[in-house]
Design a protein around this motif. Structure first.
Motif, PDB file in Angstrom:
ATOM      1  N   ARG A  52      24.481  73.112  27.964  1.00  0.00           N
ATOM      2  CA  ARG A  52      24.284  73.350  29.393  1.00  0.00           C
ATOM      3  C   ARG A  52      25.571  73.686  30.120  1.00  0.00           C
ATOM      4  N   CYS A  53      26.695  73.597  29.422  1.00  0.00           N
ATOM      5  CA  CYS A  53      27.976  73.918  30.062  1.00  0.00           C
ATOM      6  C   CYS A  53      28.952  74.437  28.997  1.00  0.00           C
ATOM      7  N   PRO A  54      28.633  75.573  28.359  1.00  0.00           N
ATOM      8  CA  PRO A  54      29.441  76.038  27.220  1.00  0.00           C
ATOM      9  C   PRO A  54      30.825  76.516  27.590  1.00  0.00           C
ATOM     10  N   GLU A  55      31.100  76.669  28.897  1.00  0.00           N
ATOM     11  CA  GLU A  55      32.445  77.090  29.280  1.00  0.00           C
ATOM     12  C   GLU A  55      33.467  75.980  29.083  1.00  0.00           C
ATOM     13  N   ILE A  56      33.003  74.734  28.926  1.00  0.00           N
ATOM     14  CA  ILE A  56      33.908  73.616  28.659  1.00  0.00           C
ATOM     15  C   ILE A  56      34.060  73.469  27.151  1.00  0.00           C
ATOM     16  N   GLN A  57      35.250  73.758  26.643  1.00  0.00           N
ATOM     17  CA  GLN A  57      35.525  73.718  25.203  1.00  0.00           C
ATOM     18  C   GLN A  57      36.828  72.936  24.986  1.00  0.00           C
ATOM     19  N   PRO A  58      36.777  71.601  25.157  1.00  0.00           N
ATOM     20  CA  PRO A  58      37.986  70.776  25.284  1.00  0.00           C
ATOM     21  C   PRO A  58      38.577  70.320  23.953  1.00  0.00           C
ATOM     22  N   ALA A  59      39.314  71.199  23.315  1.00  0.00           N
ATOM     23  CA  ALA A  59      39.865  70.893  21.985  1.00  0.00           C
ATOM     24  C   ALA A  59      40.759  69.647  22.009  1.00  0.00           C
ATOM     25  N   GLU A  60      41.688  69.578  22.955  1.00  0.00           N
ATOM     26  CA  GLU A  60      42.619  68.445  22.990  1.00  0.00           C
ATOM     27  C   GLU A  60      41.899  67.150  23.336  1.00  0.00           C
ATOM     28  N   PHE A  61      40.898  67.231  24.196  1.00  0.00           N
ATOM     29  CA  PHE A  61      40.098  66.055  24.536  1.00  0.00           C
ATOM     30  C   PHE A  61      39.435  65.489  23.284  1.00  0.00           C
ATOM     31  N   LEU A  62      38.851  66.357  22.465  1.00  0.00           N
ATOM     32  CA  LEU A  62      38.172  65.912  21.248  1.00  0.00           C
ATOM     33  C   LEU A  62      39.146  65.295  20.255  1.00  0.00           C
ATOM     34  N   THR A 183      30.953  90.057  18.124  1.00  0.00           N
ATOM     35  CA  THR A 183      29.885  90.830  18.756  1.00  0.00           C
ATOM     36  C   THR A 183      29.426  90.166  20.046  1.00  0.00           C
ATOM     37  N   THR A 184      29.299  88.831  20.007  1.00  0.00           N
ATOM     38  CA  THR A 184      28.861  88.098  21.194  1.00  0.00           C
ATOM     39  C   THR A 184      29.918  88.158  22.287  1.00  0.00           C
ATOM     40  N   SER A 185      31.175  88.025  21.904  1.00  0.00           N
ATOM     41  CA  SER A 185      32.258  88.116  22.877  1.00  0.00           C
ATOM     42  C   SER A 185      32.266  89.486  23.554  1.00  0.00           C
ATOM     43  N   ALA A 186      32.006  90.538  22.771  1.00  0.00           N
ATOM     44  CA  ALA A 186      31.962  91.890  23.334  1.00  0.00           C
ATOM     45  C   ALA A 186      30.799  92.032  24.308  1.00  0.00           C
ATOM     46  N   LEU A 187      29.647  91.435  23.984  1.00  0.00           N
ATOM     47  CA  LEU A 187      28.504  91.474  24.892  1.00  0.00           C
ATOM     48  C   LEU A 187      28.845  90.785  26.212  1.00  0.00           C
ATOM     49  N   VAL A 188      29.490  89.629  26.134  1.00  0.00           N
ATOM     50  CA  VAL A 188      29.856  88.888  27.338  1.00  0.00           C
ATOM     51  C   VAL A 188      30.850  89.694  28.184  1.00  0.00           C
ATOM     52  N   SER A 209      28.261  82.582  18.630  1.00  0.00           N
ATOM     53  CA  SER A 209      27.213  83.568  18.903  1.00  0.00           C
ATOM     54  C   SER A 209      26.271  83.112  20.008  1.00  0.00           C
ATOM     55  N   PHE A 210      26.633  82.045  20.716  1.00  0.00           N
ATOM     56  CA  PHE A 210      25.860  81.552  21.847  1.00  0.00           C
ATOM     57  C   PHE A 210      26.485  82.087  23.134  1.00  0.00           C
ATOM     58  N   PHE A 211      25.690  82.737  23.972  1.00  0.00           N
ATOM     59  CA  PHE A 211      26.200  83.231  25.248  1.00  0.00           C
ATOM     60  C   PHE A 211      25.330  82.697  26.379  1.00  0.00           C
ATOM     61  N   GLY A 245      20.905  81.871  28.795  1.00  0.00           N
ATOM     62  CA  GLY A 245      21.467  82.738  27.767  1.00  0.00           C
ATOM     63  C   GLY A 245      20.738  82.534  26.464  1.00  0.00           C
ATOM     64  N   GLY A 246      21.362  82.954  25.392  1.00  0.00           N
ATOM     65  CA  GLY A 246      20.705  82.847  24.096  1.00  0.00           C
ATOM     66  C   GLY A 246      21.694  83.003  22.954  1.00  0.00           C
ATOM     67  N   PHE A 247      21.170  83.391  21.813  1.00  0.00           N
ATOM     68  CA  PHE A 247      21.968  83.470  20.593  1.00  0.00           C
ATOM     69  C   PHE A 247      21.808  84.843  19.955  1.00  0.00           C
ATOM     70  N   LEU A 248      22.895  85.402  19.508  1.00  0.00           N
ATOM     71  CA  LEU A 248      22.817  86.616  18.690  1.00  0.00           C
ATOM     72  C   LEU A 248      22.779  86.220  17.224  1.00  0.00           C
ATOM     73  N   SER A 249      22.177  87.074  16.421  1.00  0.00           N
ATOM     74  CA  SER A 249      22.100  86.829  14.988  1.00  0.00           C
ATOM     75  C   SER A 249      22.344  88.132  14.251  1.00  0.00           C
TER      76      SER A 249
END
Length: 286
Positions: A52-62, A183-188, A209-211, A245-249
């Motif tokens: 529900r909030c894929p823009e948060i990708q907290p590597a250092e937090f994890l 491919t997904t990054s290019a779509l976004v 591949s989730f956008f 959004g959805g998923f590319l395959s």
């Protein structure tokens, strides 16, 4: 930042919720609290990148969360229903370089068939099957087991699909995910360029591949998001109501991706034309 849990739906007793604590994900203050309280917790469960909030990708937090739970003797559990096998063959754990104690996966592991899966360290998984033992001698499972069963557990069809999927992933290697992710990054990138050209305060993001529309970076309300799902249906794209959004395959080629791009962009512009999204300077929505 820290709240007590409440039952989400009728049927969940308040007594269950009393044993749960909720924390802000990705918030450094959460780590400060956990440093003091982790020794009192059985486990910390996170969705490493929230659907529900894929823009948060907290590597250092994890990474810090892993260090805190490990020191406290508290289990770290990853919900990889969305991220598992999608961002990397090793899921979010491999992508972020963080190894959880337990992880859960869903139908992606079964090639789309109904399937759920729990994976983890052998010392923990021994409590499912009793641990290692040899057939035909005096050995026996030594670990105390918990109850784990289900009508369709280890269903032959789902297991056959899971095996075929695993073999395909092994054969393709990380190049499969790398290609889909690009491919997904290019779509976004295309969708965001279209939104900027139309002056709409909507920004898309992706993880693997989730956008999805990034709600924290957009000015679009829940009503418009629900209506977008209906507009997409008229273009042959099915999302659950409220999904953004959805998923590319590997089944999606250039023509399908162009169709997805046009359906989302046209739908959002239609909503703007109806006054449900207000065109504005995107800089004012940040």
């Amino acid at each position: 930042m820290f709240t007590r849990a409440t039952p989400a739906v009728p049927g969940i007793p308040q007594s269950v919720a009393r044993d749960v604590r909720l924390f802000d994900y990705g918030n450094p203050r959460t780590l400060d609290v956990l440093k003091r309280q982790a020794h009192r917790l059985a486990a910390v469960v996170v969705e490493p990148v929230q659907s529900r909030c894929p823009e948060i990708q907290p590597a250092e937090f994890l990474k810090e969360l892993r260090a805190i739970t490990e020191k406290a003797g508290c289990l770290l559990i990853f919900d990889e229903m969305i991220t598992g096998f999608r961002i990397h063959p090793g899921g979010a754990q491999a992508h972020f370089g963080v190894e959880a104690d337990l992880a859960t996966y869903a139908k992606i592991a079964g090639g789309g068939l109904p399937l759920s899966m729990v994976a983890g360290r052998h010392g923990l998984m021994d409590h499912i099957d009793g641990g290692a033992w040899s057939f035909g001698d005096a050995s026996a499972p030594s670990a105390k087991t918990t109850f784990f069963a289900g009508t369709y557990c280890r269903h032959p069809l789902a297991l056959a699909a899971a095996r075929a999927t695993a073999l395909k992933l092994i054969e393709a290697g990380p190049a499969l995910q790398d290609g889909l992710n690009a491919t997904t990054s290019a779509l976004v990138t295309r969708l965001n360029a279209r939104m900027a050209a139309a002056g709409l305060p909507v920004e898309f993001t992706c993880f693997g591949s989730f956008f999805s529309i990034a709600l924290t970076r957009s000015a679009i309300d829940a009503r418009a998001v629900s209506l977008l799902s209906i507009l997409l249906l008229t273009r042959g794209i099915h999302l659950r109501g409220g999904d953004r959004g959805g998923f590319l395959s590997t089944a999606h080629g250039a023509a399908e991706i162009d169709h997805i791009h046009d359906a989302f962009a046209d739908g959002l512009e239609t909503l703007a034309g109806l006054g449900l999204i207000r065109p504005t300077d995107r800089r004012t929505t940040r």
